[in-house]
Design a protein around this motif. Sequence first.
Motif, mmCIF file in Angstrom:
data_model
loop_
_atom_site.group_PDB
_atom_site.id
_atom_site.type_symbol
_atom_site.label_atom_id
_atom_site.label_comp_id
_atom_site.label_asym_id
_atom_site.label_seq_id
_atom_site.Cartn_x
_atom_site.Cartn_y
_atom_site.Cartn_z
ATOM 1 N N PHE A 81 1.749 5.093 -3.529
ATOM 2 C CA PHE A 81 1.625 5.352 -2.097
ATOM 3 C C PHE A 81 2.754 6.258 -1.606
ATOM 4 N N ASP A 82 3.975 6.044 -2.101
ATOM 5 C CA ASP A 82 5.109 6.874 -1.682
ATOM 6 C C ASP A 82 4.886 8.341 -2.046
ATOM 7 N N GLU A 83 4.300 8.567 -3.233
ATOM 8 C CA GLU A 83 4.006 9.931 -3.653
ATOM 9 C C GLU A 83 2.943 10.556 -2.761
ATOM 10 N N LEU A 84 1.955 9.766 -2.351
ATOM 11 C CA LEU A 84 0.919 10.282 -1.455
ATOM 12 C C LEU A 84 1.511 10.668 -0.104
ATOM 13 N N VAL A 85 2.445 9.873 0.396
ATOM 14 C CA VAL A 85 3.102 10.171 1.671
ATOM 15 C C VAL A 85 3.862 11.476 1.546
ATOM 16 N N GLU A 86 4.585 11.656 0.452
ATOM 17 C CA GLU A 86 5.361 12.895 0.248
ATOM 18 C C GLU A 86 4.427 14.110 0.177
ATOM 19 N N ASP A 87 3.300 13.957 -0.522
ATOM 20 C CA ASP A 87 2.329 15.045 -0.615
ATOM 21 C C ASP A 87 1.777 15.394 0.752
ATOM 22 N N ALA A 88 1.528 14.394 1.578
ATOM 23 C CA ALA A 88 0.972 14.624 2.912
ATOM 24 C C ALA A 88 1.981 15.348 3.804
ATOM 25 N N LYS A 89 3.250 15.102 3.578
ATOM 26 C CA LYS A 89 4.281 15.746 4.375
ATOM 27 C C LYS A 89 4.384 17.249 4.064
ATOM 28 N N GLY A 139 -0.646 -6.012 -0.365
ATOM 29 C CA GLY A 139 -0.424 -7.419 -0.665
ATOM 30 C C GLY A 139 -1.727 -8.145 -0.942
ATOM 31 N N LYS A 140 -2.733 -7.879 -0.116
ATOM 32 C CA LYS A 140 -4.039 -8.516 -0.312
ATOM 33 C C LYS A 140 -4.728 -7.985 -1.569
ATOM 34 N N LEU A 141 -4.554 -6.697 -1.854
ATOM 35 C CA LEU A 141 -5.121 -6.116 -3.065
ATOM 36 C C LEU A 141 -4.507 -6.782 -4.294
ATOM 37 N N ALA A 142 -3.198 -6.919 -4.309
ATOM 38 C CA ALA A 142 -2.521 -7.541 -5.448
ATOM 39 C C ALA A 142 -2.995 -8.976 -5.638
ATOM 40 N N ALA A 143 -3.122 -9.711 -4.541
ATOM 41 C CA ALA A 143 -3.584 -11.098 -4.627
ATOM 42 C C ALA A 143 -5.024 -11.159 -5.137
ATOM 43 N N MET A 144 -5.879 -10.270 -4.651
ATOM 44 C CA MET A 144 -7.285 -10.260 -5.050
ATOM 45 C C MET A 144 -7.446 -9.907 -6.533
ATOM 46 N N CYS A 145 -6.557 -9.070 -7.046
ATOM 47 C CA CYS A 145 -6.657 -8.601 -8.425
ATOM 48 C C CYS A 145 -5.979 -9.534 -9.425
ATOM 49 N N THR A 154 -8.109 5.121 17.508
ATOM 50 C CA THR A 154 -8.050 5.665 16.165
ATOM 51 C C THR A 154 -7.828 4.501 15.202
ATOM 52 N N PRO A 155 -8.449 4.541 14.018
ATOM 53 C CA PRO A 155 -8.227 3.451 13.062
ATOM 54 C C PRO A 155 -6.842 3.576 12.421
ATOM 55 N N GLU A 156 -6.182 2.448 12.251
ATOM 56 C CA GLU A 156 -4.869 2.444 11.620
ATOM 57 C C GLU A 156 -4.846 1.325 10.593
ATOM 58 N N THR A 157 -4.526 1.671 9.354
ATOM 59 C CA THR A 157 -4.484 0.702 8.271
ATOM 60 C C THR A 157 -3.055 0.250 8.036
ATOM 61 N N ASP A 158 -2.858 -1.061 7.975
ATOM 62 C CA ASP A 158 -1.554 -1.636 7.631
ATOM 63 C C ASP A 158 -1.483 -1.650 6.099
ATOM 64 N N PHE A 159 -0.823 -0.639 5.516
ATOM 65 C CA PHE A 159 -0.821 -0.496 4.058
ATOM 66 C C PHE A 159 -0.030 -1.591 3.360
#
Length: 142
Positions: free
Chosen positions: A133-141, A77-83, A67-72
């Motif tokens: 992201f924290d809000e998305l986790v709470e929504d998923a729960k 961190g990479k998104l922030a650096a890229m932006c 199963t694919p697993e993303t290290d968020f």
Amino acid sequence: MTSLSAFLAQNAIKVENVKYVASKRFLDDAGDPVEWEIKCITSTEDENLRKTCTSRVPIPGKKNQYTPETDFNLYLGKLAAMCTVFPNLDDVELQNSYGVMGSDALLKKMLNPGEYSDYLQKVQKVNGYDTGFDELVEDAKN
């Protein structure tokens, strides 16, 4: 009825770079906090970035199934650096001054944990992620 011309690339409103004070510890000659510059990336760039932060993890009890697993944390961190447009996190002198290699490592070294967390939220907002992201986790729960 709306015409399809509204969707043509030349008619789309461009996303402007955003100025943001990521830390009050970096001051200019006048003693004012230096503004950082953040850009929005394309969905294609985001997809490629996510792929670099995703690995295949074996499913317990199921031979040869993954199963694919993303290290968020890595992704953000990479998104922030890229932006980050300014300061230039790829500058060798800047990286050497903090004793790190890589723009995402530099960003984590430059900012304290609270500043880093706020910066990640700002970068996500600039890229259209209005929900943290924290809000998305709470929504998923729920």
